[in-house]
Design an enzyme around this catalytic site. Structure first.
Site, PDB file in Angstrom:
ATOM      1  N   CYS A 179       0.838  -1.204   0.000  1.00 46.99           N
ATOM      2  CA  CYS A 179       0.000   0.000   0.000  1.00 46.99           C
ATOM      3  C   CYS A 179       0.875   1.257   0.000  1.00 46.99           C
ATOM      4  O   CYS A 179       1.588   1.493  -0.970  1.00 46.99           O
ATOM      5  CB  CYS A 179      -0.991  -0.037   1.163  1.00 46.99           C
ATOM      6  SG  CYS A 179      -2.357   1.121   0.928  1.00 46.99           S
ATOM      7  N   HIS A 195      -3.746  -4.964   0.042  1.00 39.65           N
ATOM      8  CA  HIS A 195      -3.218  -5.506   1.296  1.00 39.65           C
ATOM      9  C   HIS A 195      -3.251  -7.038   1.251  1.00 39.65           C
ATOM     10  O   HIS A 195      -4.281  -7.634   1.591  1.00 39.65           O
ATOM     11  CB  HIS A 195      -4.048  -5.000   2.482  1.00 39.65           C
ATOM     12  CG  HIS A 195      -3.846  -3.551   2.768  1.00 39.65           C
ATOM     13  ND1 HIS A 195      -2.833  -3.092   3.577  1.00 39.65           N
ATOM     14  CD2 HIS A 195      -4.502  -2.458   2.324  1.00 39.65           C
ATOM     15  CE1 HIS A 195      -2.885  -1.766   3.632  1.00 39.65           C
ATOM     16  NE2 HIS A 195      -3.881  -1.365   2.882  1.00 39.65           N
ATOM     17  N   GLU A 203      -1.992  -8.974   3.308  1.00 45.89           N
ATOM     18  CA  GLU A 203      -2.165  -9.467   4.685  1.00 45.89           C
ATOM     19  C   GLU A 203      -3.622  -9.418   5.129  1.00 45.89           C
ATOM     20  O   GLU A 203      -3.971  -9.993   6.160  1.00 45.89           O
ATOM     21  CB  GLU A 203      -1.266  -8.661   5.642  1.00 45.89           C
ATOM     22  CG  GLU A 203      -1.764  -7.271   6.028  1.00 45.89           C
ATOM     23  CD  GLU A 203      -1.501  -6.190   4.984  1.00 45.89           C
ATOM     24  OE1 GLU A 203      -1.208  -6.534   3.822  1.00 45.89           O
ATOM     25  OE2 GLU A 203      -1.607  -4.995   5.329  1.00 45.89           O
TER      26      GLU A 203
END
Lengths: 200, 260
Positions: free
Chosen positions: A80, A180, A182
């Site tokens: 990001c 993202h 994650e």
């Protein structure tokens, strides 16, 4: 050992390190430039503004270290804001030079009525390579995107308000995710692991 | 633990997959208190349904994003439940937005450090409007959501703070216009009277909040019918949805076969 460099005080470090733990990757959060290793993998998470991120990297000394690292000996991943900082220039705030590892400019999405610049949610990824795609959709949360990116460095794109923008860029050992991984389920964790563990 | 594999394109099957294919953004909204998920109606906690961490993880394969609202944090001036948030983050690989009791930059910082990806605020803005700008300057507009809890009063929609207990001083249209000062950060509008009823989000309220919307809007309250959501999504492109009852109902309407 993967080095996590939180570029602002507001980085989503907890989400990222939880994903690294799930991927069974050893990591350390590095807060001082003197603890940085050029031959260890690096991940740069990020929440916040381009100018704040670059100010931190400049003041802390990490900026120069990351430019020298540039994925030569081991992988580097930006997530990001961490991805956007890898580019030449960012227009957020007063405008700032970035790390210059990728060529391109980070600018805000144009906004109009019912077409806000903010892009939040799961979006389809369109891959230029990697068949079958390792992940078909991912979670984005951003108002700025990289522009004028070399087509050779585009690994996947997504779209917002009808505009295609870079979702993953890759140059040698450096990979940048605008989304993202994650926060993109188990497939996102797998993607993070793949690009942090790739052989150079 | 997040079981969602990142596949959105599927040909048929459940309601959830139908929403995915149609590009509907559906946020799983959970009202929490003391580590428990609450069943609510019109923003009043009716009963605790289950322990929050296992409850949310149990739903994770149906979830794409999570909005956690501590229903009483502002009312009772309680600090955000950081250790619980950290525990949830450890096992949940999905975006988390947290709301409730965020009244200072240091509390916002602590919530994000504990594992939230975004923060949402409502009541504090009624007392200190400039705090919204401070949050956006600190965390970026993508990380801040403005909550607007709305109820019709004498024919006019008004925003409410403090878990729907305090009517704010200006009507909804004026409040939304003021929120333009925050730029393009997302606004989540909850219909207090529809919340928890499953009877649908009020159509006249959608018109008000989506008209000339220069920012992303999330509609919350009353969602229960997948076909109604698909219809709203096609008529009001760009709006997103948040629901708690769709996830807490048994059987879960999202896992049912889509009605053809």
């Amino acid at each position: 050992m993967i080095q996590v460099i939180p570029v602002t005080g507001h980085s989503n470090t907890q989400s990222l390190v939880s994903a690294l733990e799930e991927a069974q990757l050893k990591y350390c959060v590095v807060g001082r430039a003197k603890d940085f290793h050029h031959d260890w993998p690096v991940v740069i998470p990020g929440v916040g503004r381009f100018g704040d991120g670059m100010k931190y990297l400049r003041d802390s000394g990490f900026g120069q270290l990351l430019r020298e690292h540039r994925g030569l000996l081991s992988p580097m991943v930006g997530v990001c804001l961490g991805m956007q900082l890898l580019f030449d220039y960012g227009s957020e705030g007063v405008g700032q030079r970035g790390l210059g590892i990728f060529s391109g400019y980070v600018r805000k999405f144009p906004a109009s009525v019912n077409r806000p610049s903010l892009n939040v949610g799961w979006r389809q990824l369109h891959w230029s390579a990697e068949q079958p795609p390792p992940i078909e959709a991912a979670y984005f949360s951003h108002s700025y995107r990289a522009t004028e990116v070399s087509p050779d460095e585009l690994l996947a794109i997504a779209s917002h308000n009808g505009e295609s923008f870079p979702a993953i860029v890759k140059k040698g050992g450096v990979t940048g995710f605008q989304f993202h991984p994650e926060l993109s389920g188990s497939a996102g964790v797998g993607l993070l692991k793949k690009y942090l563990s790739m052989a150079l | 633990m997040g079981e969602f594999t990142g596949r959105l394109m599927v040909s048929s099957a459940s309601n959830l997959e139908k929403l995915d294919v149609a590009g509907v953004r559906m946020i799983g909204k959970f009202y929490v208190k003391d580590g428990l998920i609450l069943r609510t109606r019109q923003l009043e906690g009716l009963r605790a349904v289950e322990a929050a961490t296992p409850g949310i993880l149990k739903h994770s394969s149906f979830l794409r994003e999570v909005l956690l609202i501590d229903l009483v944090a502002t009312l009772y001036r309680k600090p955000p439940p950081l250790s619980w948030l950290k525990e949830l983050r450890k096992d949940l690989r999905l975006p988390i937005t947290f709301a409730g009791g965020i009244s200072s930059l240091s509390k916002a910082e602590a919530v994000i450090s504990a594992g939230a990806d975004r923060i949402a605020v409502n009541s504090i803005l009624a007392e200190n409007f400039s705090f919204g700008r401070e949050l956006i300057d600190a965390f970026g507009s993508q990380s801040v959501i403005i909550q607007v809890d709305v109820r019709k009063f004498e024919g006019i929609y008004w925003p409410f703070s403090h878990s729907s207990r305090v009517k704010m001083e200006e009507p909804l249209t004026d409040w939304l216009a003021r929120l333009d000062e925050y730029g393009d950060c997302e606004v989540i509008v909850t219909s207090i009277s529809a919340e928890g009823t499953g009877r649908g989000f009020p159509e006249d309220l959608i018109q008000i909040v989506s008209e000339n919307a220069s920012r992303p809007v999330v509609l919350s309250g009353g969602h229960g019918d997948v076909e109604n959501i698909l219809d709203l999504n096609s008529r009001f492109p760009g709006v997103s949805f948040a629901s708690s009852s769709m996830f807490l109902s048994n059987p879960n309407p999202l896992t049912q076969k889509f009605a053809t």
